[in-house]
Design an enzyme around this catalytic site. Structure first.
Site, PDB file in Angstrom:
ATOM      1  N   ASP A   1       0.779  -1.604   0.305  1.00 22.29           N
ATOM      2  CA  ASP A   1      -0.203  -0.309   0.431  1.00 22.29           C
ATOM      3  C   ASP A   1       0.703   1.488   0.049  1.00 22.29           C
ATOM      4  OD1 ASP A   1      -2.127   1.412   1.036  1.00 22.29           O
ATOM      5  OD2 ASP A   1      -3.557  -0.388   0.451  1.00 22.29           O
TER       6      ASP A   1
ATOM      7  N   ASP B   1      -1.825   2.534  18.205  1.00 21.05           N
ATOM      8  CA  ASP B   1      -2.183   1.028  17.901  1.00 21.05           C
ATOM      9  C   ASP B   1      -2.172  -0.217  17.043  1.00 21.05           C
ATOM     10  OD1 ASP B   1      -4.648   0.049  19.761  1.00 21.05           O
ATOM     11  OD2 ASP B   1      -5.982   0.787  17.544  1.00 21.05           O
TER      12      ASP B   1
ATOM     13  N   HIS C   1      -3.553   5.660   3.378  1.00 22.79           N
ATOM     14  CA  HIS C   1      -4.740   4.915   3.180  1.00 22.79           C
ATOM     15  C   HIS C   1      -4.254   3.242   4.023  1.00 22.79           C
ATOM     16  CE1 HIS C   1      -6.619   1.492   0.302  1.00 22.79           C
ATOM     17  NE2 HIS C   1      -7.129   2.288   0.648  1.00 22.79           N
TER      18      HIS C   1
ATOM     19  N   ASN D   1      -6.656  -2.950  24.116  1.00 24.27           N
ATOM     20  CA  ASN D   1      -5.475  -2.228  24.294  1.00 24.27           C
ATOM     21  C   ASN D   1      -6.522  -0.934  25.408  1.00 24.27           C
ATOM     22  OD1 ASN D   1      -5.572  -1.391  22.160  1.00 24.27           O
ATOM     23  ND2 ASN D   1      -3.893  -0.976  21.881  1.00 24.27           N
TER      24      ASN D   1
ATOM     25  N   THR E   1      -8.041   1.109  23.810  1.00 22.13           N
ATOM     26  CA  THR E   1      -8.174   2.889  22.877  1.00 22.13           C
ATOM     27  C   THR E   1      -7.876   2.031  21.565  1.00 22.13           C
ATOM     28  OG1 THR E   1      -6.271   4.855  22.238  1.00 22.13           O
ATOM     29  CG2 THR E   1      -4.806   2.417  22.091  1.00 22.13           C
TER      30      THR E   1
ATOM     31  N   ALA F   1      -7.546  -8.766  -8.513  1.00 23.87           N
ATOM     32  CA  ALA F   1      -8.613  -9.093  -7.870  1.00 23.87           C
ATOM     33  C   ALA F   1      -9.153 -10.392  -8.779  1.00 23.87           C
ATOM     34  CB  ALA F   1      -9.878  -8.548  -7.218  1.00 23.87           C
TER      35      ALA F   1
ATOM     36  N   SER G   1     -11.333  -1.903  -0.534  1.00 25.99           N
ATOM     37  CA  SER G   1      -9.890  -2.026   0.308  1.00 25.99           C
ATOM     38  C   SER G   1     -10.101  -2.638   1.631  1.00 25.99           C
ATOM     39  CB  SER G   1      -9.694  -0.808  -0.399  1.00 25.99           C
ATOM     40  OG  SER G   1      -9.627   0.072   1.204  1.00 25.99           O
TER      41      SER G   1
END
Length: 501
Positions: A225, A234, A258, A272, A274, A361, A408
Site C-alpha cells: 500500500d 495502536d 490509506h 488495549n 484505545t 482481484a 479495500s
C-alpha cells in the site's frame, strides 16, 4: 739361688704367657660362638698373640653389644608400618566413589525426556454409524491419542492428540470427523475505544471468536500500500520490518493514510483500551510494503517487486487493496511465485460499481473481495462479477484515522481473517485456508456479487477440514505486461477521527 731363680724365671714367664694365651683364646672363641650370624671369623685366626692381647678385650665388647640393636630395631619399625598404612587407606576411597557416580547419573536423566513430549491438543472425534465401542477405543489408541471422555450414543470421543495422531485418525475409515475441542466461554468484549462503532466485527462472527480462541502460532500480513505509520500507538507492537519500492518514500511512514487504515483493520492492537480492534486480534503482525505513492497510485514494476520481496521474507498473507482495469502477465507471474511460497493473496474488487473484472482481484490465485454494508447487502459502489471470490464488510468501516468505505476495507477484513486462521493452524496451506473461508461464508448476495458468500470468521475458525481451493481468476485476453496506474480501492470518505489517548 741365683741359678734356680734364673731357671724359674723363664718357666714362670712361659707359664704366664701360656695362661695369657689361654685367656686370649677363650675370649676369642666365646664371642665367635655367640655372633656366628655375623661374618667375623677371620680375627680368631690371627697367628700372633702379643699384638692382640689388650686391644681385643675393649673393641670386641662395644661393637658387638651397642652397634647391633640400633640398626636392627629402629630402621625396620618406621619404614615397615607408616608407609604401608598411608598409601593403602587414603587413596583408595576417592577414585572409587566420585568418578563412578557423576557419569552414571547425569547422562541417563537429561536426554530421556526430550523425545517423549509431543505437544497435544483437545479434539472431538466422531465415528461412523455402526462402529462398535471396542473398535472406537482401538482406533483412538492405535492412532496414539488418549480418550478423556465419551458420549456413547453419538459415537463421540473427546481425546488428547498430537498432530500425528490427528492425521492417523482422519485417515481411519471408521472416523467421520475430527474437530478441535474448542474452549467456549462467556463472550468477552474488547475495551478498545471505537469497538462499539465497529459493526463489521459482529457481522462476521468476530465476537464469537475473540476471548475463546488463543492462536498457538503467528502469521504475517504484507500490506502492499502507501506505507504504514509504524509508530502508531495502536499498531507499533504488531509491526515487522518491511520495504519500500517507491522513490522518496519509506515503509514505516504513510503520507496518504490509506496503508495505515488497512493495517488497523487487519491487526490493530486489541484489548488495549484505545483505538480499534483488529480482525487478527492475536498472533497477527503487519509487514508494510510501500508500492503506492502518496497520491495512492502505483505501477506494475513496483508492485511486482514488492510482492516478490514479501514472499521471500516470510509473509503468509498479501493484502493488495488496489485495482486497475487491465491484466498484467508480469503481475500474474509474481502472484504465481507468491502462491508457490504458500501465501494467501487477497485483493480489492474495485469501487466502480461495475461487473467488469479488475486486477489483481481477477488474477488466478487471488481472493477478489467485494464490499457489503451494515444491512448485509452488497454496497452500491462495489464491483461485482467474475473477479469476486468473497464478500466482506466495506462500507462505513471505522479505522485508525476515521471511517472509510471501499472494497479495500472489505479485502482487509478477509486478509485479517486469513492470517488469524494461519496463526491458529500452522499446518494449514494457503489452499486449505482459502477453502475454509469459502465453504463457511454466509449466503449473502449471489455468486455474481459475493462469489462464495460473505465472510464468516467464526465458522471458518471452527473448520478443521483440509479441502483446498485456489481462485481460478478471470481469463484475461487484453495482454500486458504493463498496466497502470493502480488506484487504492477506497473512496477516501472520512467522517470523524479516532483519538488514541
Amino acid at each position: 739361688m741365683s741359678g734356680s731363680s734364673g731357671s724359674r724365671s723363664p718357666r714362670l714367664q712361659r707359664a704366664l704367657v701360656s695362661f695369657q694365651i689361654f685367656l686370649l683364646v677363650a675370649s676369642l672363641v666365646m664371642p665367635v660362638a655367640a655372633l656366628a650370624v655375623e661374618p667375623s671369623a677371620e680375627p680368631g685366626a690371627t697367628p700372633s698373640a702379643e699384638p692382640t692381647v689388650e686391644p681385643t678385650a675393649e673393641p670386641s665388647a662395644e661393637p658387638t653389644v651397642e652397634a647391633t640393636p640400633e640398626p636392627t630395631v629402629e630402621p625396620s619399625a618406621e619404614p615397615t608400618v607408616e608407609p604401608a598404612a598411608e598409601p593403602t587407606i587414603a587413596p583408595t576411597p576417592e577414585p572409587t566413589v566420585q568418578p563412578t557416580a557423576a557419569p552414571t547419573v547425569e547422562p541417563s536423566v537429561e536426554p530421556s525426556p526430550t523425545p517423549t513430549a509431543a505437544p497435544t491438543k483437545a479434539y472431538v472425534v466422531t465415528f461412523d454409524a455402526g462402529v462398535s465401542s471396542a473398535d472406537q477405543v482401538t482406533a483412538v489408541s492405535s492412532a496414539g491419542a488418549t480418550t478423556t471422555d465419551t458420549i456413547g450414543v453419538l459415537r463421540i470421543h473427546a481425546v488428547s492428540a498430537s498432530d500425528a495422531a490427528v492425521d492417523a485418525l482422519r485417515a481411519d475409515e471408521r472416523v467421520d470427523a475430527v474437530e478441535l475441542d474448542r474452549s467456549r466461554a462467556v463472550e468477552s468484549t474488547p475495551d478498545d475505544a471505537a469497538y462499539p462503532d465497529q459493526w463489521a466485527l459482529p457481522i462476521i462472527g468476530w465476537d464469537q471468536v475473540y476471548g475463546t480462541v488463543d492462536p498457538s502460532g503467528s502469521a504475517i500480513v504484507a500490506v502492499l500500500d502507501t506505507g504504514v505509520d509504524a509508530s502508531h500507538p495502536d499498531l507499533d507492537d504488531n509491526i515487522v520490518s518491511g520495504a519500500s519500492f517507491v522513490a522518496g518514500s519509506s515503509w514505516s511512514s504513510d503520507a496518504n493514510g490509506h496503508g495505515t487504515a488497512m493495517a488497523g483493520i487487519v491487526a490493530a492492537e486489541t484489548g488495549n483500551g484505545t483505538g480499534v480492534a483488529g480482525v487478527g486480534f492475536d498472533g497477527v503482525n503487519v509487514m508494510p510494503i510501500t508500492v503506492l505513492g502518496a497520491d495512492g497510485l502505483g505501477r506494475d514494476s513496483d508492485i511486482v517487486e514488492g510482492l516478490v520481496w514479501a514472499a521471500d521474507h516470510g509473509a503468509d498473507v498479501a493484502l493488495m487493496a488496489f485495482s486497475a482495469n487491465g491484466y498484467s502477465s508480469a503481475l500474474q507471474a509474481a502472484i504465481d511465485y507468491a502462491w508457490s511460497k504458500g501465501m494467501v493473496l487477497v485483493a480489492a474488487a474495485g469501487n466502480d460499481g461495475s461487473s467488469t473484472p479488475a486486477f489483481p482481484a481477477g488474477d488466478a490465485g487471488v481472493v477478489g473481495v467485494s464490499a457489503t454494508n451494515s444491512d448485509d447487502a452488497v454496497a452500491g459502489f462495489s464491483n461485482t462479477g467474475e473477479a469476486v471470490f468473497l464478500g466482506a464488510p466495506g462500507a462505513g468501516i471505522v479505522t485508525l484515522s476515521g471511517t472509510i468505505s471501499g472494497t479495500s476495507a472489505a479485502a482487509a477484513h478477509v486478509a485479517g481473517a486469513a492470517a488469524l486462521l494461519a496463526a491458529d493452524d500452522s499446518s494449514a496451506s494457503n489452499g486449505v485456508i482459502i477453502g475454509r473461508l469459502a465453504r463457511n461464508a454466509d449466503a449473502i448476495g449471489t455468486t455474481g456479487t459475493t462469489g462464495n458468500g460473505r465472510l464468516n470468521l467464526a465458522r471458518a475458525m471452527s473448520d478443521t477440514g483440509t479441502g483446498a481451493a485456489r481462485p481460478a481468476g478471470v481469463q484475461a485476453a487484453d495482454g500486458g505486461p504493463y498496466v497502470g496506474p493502480y488506484a487504492a480501492a477506497g473512496n477516501g470518505t472520512v467522517t470523524g477521527v479516532i483519538r488514541n489517548s
